[in-house]
Design a protein around this motif. Structure first.
Motif, short mmCIF file in Angstrom:
data_model
loop_
_atom_site.label_atom_id
_atom_site.label_comp_id
_atom_site.label_asym_id
_atom_site.label_seq_id
_atom_site.Cartn_x
_atom_site.Cartn_y
_atom_site.Cartn_z
N CYS A 144 7.54 -5.62 7.76
CA CYS A 144 7.27 -6.37 6.58
C CYS A 144 5.74 -6.88 6.71
O CYS A 144 5.38 -6.84 5.42
CB CYS A 144 8.22 -7.63 6.81
N ASP A 145 5.33 -7.43 7.80
CA ASP A 145 3.86 -7.68 7.79
C ASP A 145 2.91 -6.70 7.29
O ASP A 145 2.01 -6.89 6.64
CB ASP A 145 3.49 -8.04 9.16
N ARG A 146 3.35 -5.45 7.64
CA ARG A 146 2.42 -4.43 7.44
C ARG A 146 2.64 -3.72 6.09
O ARG A 146 1.81 -2.98 5.42
CB ARG A 146 2.61 -3.07 8.36
N LEU A 147 3.65 -3.93 5.41
CA LEU A 147 3.94 -3.60 4.04
C LEU A 147 3.80 -4.46 2.93
O LEU A 147 3.16 -4.11 1.86
CB LEU A 147 5.47 -3.03 3.76
N VAL A 148 3.94 -5.65 3.06
CA VAL A 148 3.97 -6.42 1.97
C VAL A 148 3.22 -7.84 2.76
O VAL A 148 2.94 -8.79 1.71
CB VAL A 148 5.23 -6.95 1.40
N GLY A 149 3.04 -8.09 3.67
CA GLY A 149 2.35 -9.42 4.48
C GLY A 149 0.88 -9.25 4.60
O GLY A 149 0.24 -8.27 4.20
N ALA B 93 -0.99 -6.17 5.56
CA ALA B 93 -1.22 -5.10 4.83
C ALA B 93 -2.44 -4.94 4.42
O ALA B 93 -3.11 -4.06 4.03
CB ALA B 93 -0.18 -5.10 3.55
#
Length: 77
Positions: free
Chosen positions: A40-45, A48
């Motif tokens: 989640c952090d890498r995609l939308v947090g 990213a």
């Protein structure tokens, strides 16, 4: 979606049990939660903003290193 998450938790518990981790039931669930958070952090947090783009070799290498570090922390290896 929740059923798929349950399958992943069972797999993580079994993986950590085979690796000799203490309390693989609890740690397996935590492992999945940490990986979910990492993705989640890498995609939308905030991750990213600075991480390598998803799906690129650099992005996969970065995630692989993060998961490897997490596995070592959970197994004491």
């Amino acid at each position: 979606m929740l059923h798929h998450g349950s399958v992943l938790r069972v797999q993580a518990r079994e993986l950590l049990a085979r690796a000799g981790a203490p309390d693989p039931l609890r740690r397996g669930d935590q492992f999945v939660a940490f990986v979910d958070g990492l993705l989640c952090d890498r995609l939308v947090g905030a991750g990213a903003l600075s991480a390598s783009p998803p799906g690129t070799p650099a992005g996969r290498d970065d995630l692989r290193a993060a998961v490897r570090t997490l596995l070592r922390a959970f197994t004491g290896a």
